[in-house]
Design a protein around this motif. Structure first.
Motif, PDB file in Angstrom:
ATOM      1  N   GLU A 240       0.813  -1.215   0.000  1.00  0.00           N
ATOM      2  CA  GLU A 240       0.000   0.000   0.000  1.00  0.00           C
ATOM      3  C   GLU A 240       0.851   1.272   0.000  1.00  0.00           C
ATOM      4  N   LYS A 241       2.156   1.132  -0.100  1.00  0.00           N
ATOM      5  CA  LYS A 241       3.027   2.315  -0.087  1.00  0.00           C
ATOM      6  C   LYS A 241       2.899   3.100  -1.384  1.00  0.00           C
ATOM      7  N   GLN A 242       3.119   4.401  -1.285  1.00  0.00           N
ATOM      8  CA  GLN A 242       3.232   5.223  -2.483  1.00  0.00           C
ATOM      9  C   GLN A 242       4.653   5.098  -3.026  1.00  0.00           C
ATOM     10  N   VAL A 243       4.793   5.238  -4.337  1.00  0.00           N
ATOM     11  CA  VAL A 243       6.100   5.041  -4.972  1.00  0.00           C
ATOM     12  C   VAL A 243       7.136   6.012  -4.402  1.00  0.00           C
ATOM     13  N   LYS A 244       6.722   7.211  -4.076  1.00  0.00           N
ATOM     14  CA  LYS A 244       7.680   8.228  -3.646  1.00  0.00           C
ATOM     15  C   LYS A 244       8.368   7.891  -2.324  1.00  0.00           C
ATOM     16  N   VAL A 245       7.803   6.958  -1.554  1.00  0.00           N
ATOM     17  CA  VAL A 245       8.421   6.609  -0.270  1.00  0.00           C
ATOM     18  C   VAL A 245       9.261   5.335  -0.376  1.00  0.00           C
ATOM     19  N   LEU A 246       9.327   4.733  -1.561  1.00  0.00           N
ATOM     20  CA  LEU A 246      10.091   3.499  -1.715  1.00  0.00           C
ATOM     21  C   LEU A 246      11.591   3.786  -1.716  1.00  0.00           C
ATOM     22  N   SER A 247      12.376   2.782  -1.315  1.00  0.00           N
ATOM     23  CA  SER A 247      13.830   2.902  -1.372  1.00  0.00           C
ATOM     24  C   SER A 247      14.287   2.734  -2.822  1.00  0.00           C
ATOM     25  N   GLY A 248      15.575   2.999  -3.055  1.00  0.00           N
ATOM     26  CA  GLY A 248      16.114   2.849  -4.403  1.00  0.00           C
ATOM     27  C   GLY A 248      15.946   1.448  -4.943  1.00  0.00           C
ATOM     28  N   GLY A 249      16.244   0.451  -4.093  1.00  0.00           N
ATOM     29  CA  GLY A 249      16.107  -0.931  -4.526  1.00  0.00           C
ATOM     30  C   GLY A 249      14.661  -1.306  -4.799  1.00  0.00           C
ATOM     31  N   GLU A 250      13.729  -0.826  -3.972  1.00  0.00           N
ATOM     32  CA  GLU A 250      12.311  -1.127  -4.185  1.00  0.00           C
ATOM     33  C   GLU A 250      11.792  -0.484  -5.467  1.00  0.00           C
ATOM     34  N   MET A 251      12.249   0.743  -5.733  1.00  0.00           N
ATOM     35  CA  MET A 251      11.830   1.411  -6.965  1.00  0.00           C
ATOM     36  C   MET A 251      12.378   0.691  -8.196  1.00  0.00           C
ATOM     37  N   MET A 252      13.621   0.193  -8.087  1.00  0.00           N
ATOM     38  CA  MET A 252      14.213  -0.560  -9.188  1.00  0.00           C
ATOM     39  C   MET A 252      13.406  -1.834  -9.444  1.00  0.00           C
ATOM     40  N   ARG A 253      13.051  -2.552  -8.379  1.00  0.00           N
ATOM     41  CA  ARG A 253      12.270  -3.779  -8.522  1.00  0.00           C
ATOM     42  C   ARG A 253      10.912  -3.497  -9.169  1.00  0.00           C
ATOM     43  N   LEU A 254      10.292  -2.406  -8.727  1.00  0.00           N
ATOM     44  CA  LEU A 254       8.976  -2.045  -9.263  1.00  0.00           C
ATOM     45  C   LEU A 254       9.073  -1.744 -10.756  1.00  0.00           C
ATOM     46  N   GLY A 255      10.089  -0.971 -11.139  1.00  0.00           N
ATOM     47  CA  GLY A 255      10.258  -0.624 -12.553  1.00  0.00           C
ATOM     48  C   GLY A 255      10.502  -1.854 -13.414  1.00  0.00           C
ATOM     49  N   LEU A 256      11.365  -2.751 -12.936  1.00  0.00           N
ATOM     50  CA  LEU A 256      11.644  -3.978 -13.682  1.00  0.00           C
ATOM     51  C   LEU A 256      10.419  -4.875 -13.748  1.00  0.00           C
ATOM     52  N   CYS A 257       9.670  -4.917 -12.661  1.00  0.00           N
ATOM     53  CA  CYS A 257       8.457  -5.744 -12.626  1.00  0.00           C
ATOM     54  C   CYS A 257       7.456  -5.259 -13.671  1.00  0.00           C
ATOM     55  N   ARG A 258       7.284  -3.948 -13.779  1.00  0.00           N
ATOM     56  CA  ARG A 258       6.347  -3.382 -14.759  1.00  0.00           C
ATOM     57  C   ARG A 258       6.775  -3.745 -16.183  1.00  0.00           C
ATOM     58  N   LEU A 259       8.086  -3.676 -16.440  1.00  0.00           N
ATOM     59  CA  LEU A 259       8.585  -4.008 -17.779  1.00  0.00           C
ATOM     60  C   LEU A 259       8.349  -5.470 -18.123  1.00  0.00           C
ATOM     61  N   LEU A 260       8.675  -6.351 -17.163  1.00  0.00           N
ATOM     62  CA  LEU A 260       8.658  -7.780 -17.449  1.00  0.00           C
ATOM     63  C   LEU A 260       7.250  -8.377 -17.434  1.00  0.00           C
ATOM     64  N   LEU A 261       6.292  -7.695 -16.767  1.00  0.00           N
ATOM     65  CA  LEU A 261       4.914  -8.177 -16.787  1.00  0.00           C
ATOM     66  C   LEU A 261       4.237  -7.865 -18.113  1.00  0.00           C
ATOM     67  N   ASN A 262       4.638  -6.759 -18.737  1.00  0.00           N
ATOM     68  CA  ASN A 262       4.056  -6.385 -20.026  1.00  0.00           C
ATOM     69  C   ASN A 262       5.188  -5.954 -20.948  1.00  0.00           C
ATOM     70  N   PRO A 263       6.039  -6.899 -21.353  1.00  0.00           N
ATOM     71  CA  PRO A 263       7.292  -6.532 -22.026  1.00  0.00           C
ATOM     72  C   PRO A 263       7.098  -6.003 -23.437  1.00  0.00           C
ATOM     73  N   PRO A 264       7.790  -4.935 -23.785  1.00  0.00           N
ATOM     74  CA  PRO A 264       7.854  -4.516 -25.191  1.00  0.00           C
ATOM     75  C   PRO A 264       8.849  -5.425 -25.909  1.00  0.00           C
ATOM     76  N   ASN A 265       9.150  -5.130 -27.176  1.00  0.00           N
ATOM     77  CA  ASN A 265      10.102  -5.985 -27.893  1.00  0.00           C
ATOM     78  C   ASN A 265      11.522  -5.444 -27.822  1.00  0.00           C
ATOM     79  N   PHE A 266      11.713  -4.316 -27.127  1.00  0.00           N
ATOM     80  CA  PHE A 266      13.050  -3.728 -27.021  1.00  0.00           C
ATOM     81  C   PHE A 266      13.198  -3.048 -25.656  1.00  0.00           C
ATOM     82  N   LEU A 267      14.198  -3.463 -24.893  1.00  0.00           N
ATOM     83  CA  LEU A 267      14.455  -2.877 -23.579  1.00  0.00           C
ATOM     84  C   LEU A 267      15.792  -2.142 -23.589  1.00  0.00           C
ATOM     85  N   ILE A 268      15.834  -0.970 -22.987  1.00  0.00           N
ATOM     86  CA  ILE A 268      17.086  -0.242 -22.775  1.00  0.00           C
ATOM     87  C   ILE A 268      17.290  -0.121 -21.274  1.00  0.00           C
ATOM     88  N   LEU A 269      18.346  -0.732 -20.760  1.00  0.00           N
ATOM     89  CA  LEU A 269      18.587  -0.784 -19.319  1.00  0.00           C
ATOM     90  C   LEU A 269      19.931  -0.149 -18.994  1.00  0.00           C
TER      91      LEU A 269
END
Length: 212
Positions: A1-30
């Motif tokens: 239930e946390k808002q994104v702005k209060v997440l740690s760096g590692g949690e924000m990284m996990r969230l971003g990667l999770c969003r990409l991998l759940l609905n992946p485009p055909n090209f990723l830039i990391l």
């Protein structure tokens, strides 16, 4: 239930990667994707990226991550930009060979400019032969993916035909509903596999053009 702005760096990284991998485009830039990640998460990320069917362009100082994920290396140095058709260990091996060749040229008192046109042609032919060999290695996994997709499409087609034949004899509404639901799943998977086949076929075609 946390808002994104209060997440740690590692949690924000996990969230971003999770969003990409759940609905992946055909090209990723990391850019440094393993920053702030623990060992277990890095291993999970590596596994997910190895199974990603699209193209990934990434920059990383994590050598193990590069070694476990990359299958092509783009090196940018004082001599310019160069592509190596292989993973990190292959790149290091080729880099060592290039350095040894340069040292041998210096010790023998020759240089590419002094070697003359004949030597240049010989070097060019050797490099072209190496490139063809490297491209051939890349072709095998693409051909394997194509064969797997074609096999799966044949299986789905057979299953669809079998269900259609059984439906002609079904009298139960529940059985018909289940059969229709499975037909929908088959159609969806067939579309996904067909799209994957087309993508790999295009990659293989481009590779064949490079070989030619």
């Amino acid at each position: 239930e946390k808002q994104v702005k209060v997440l740690s760096g590692g949690e924000m990284m996990r969230l971003g990667l999770c969003r990409l991998l759940l609905n992946p485009p055909n090209f990723l830039i990391l850019d440094e994707p393993t920053t702030h990640l623990d060992i277990g998460t890095c291993e999970s990320l590596e596994d997910a990226l190895r199974h990603f069917e699209g193209t990934i362009c990434f920059v990383s100082h994590d050598i193990e991550f590069v070694r476990n994920v990359a299958d092509t290396i783009f090196a940018i140095g004082p001599d310019g930009f160069k592509r190596y058709y292989g993973g990190y260990d292959y790149y290091r091996e080729k880099l060592r060979e290039e350095q040894e060749a340069k040292q041998a040229a210096v010790q023998s008192g020759t240089s590419p400019a002094a070697a003359g046109p004949a030597q240049d042609r010989k070097t060019q032919k050797r490099l072209e032969a190496q490139r063809r060999q490297e491209l051939s290695k890349l072709r095998k996994p693409l051909e394997k993916k194509l064969a797997a997709s074609e096999t799966r499409l044949e299986e789905l087609e057979r299953e669809q035909q079998e269900i259609l034949e059984r439906m002609a004899e079904m009298t139960s509404g529940q059985d018909l509903a289940q059969a229709n639901r499975r037909l929908g799943e088959i159609q969806k998977e067939t579309a996904e596999v067909s799209e994957s086949w087309e993508t790999v076929a295009l990659e293989l075609e481009e590779l064949e053009e490079s070989l030619a």
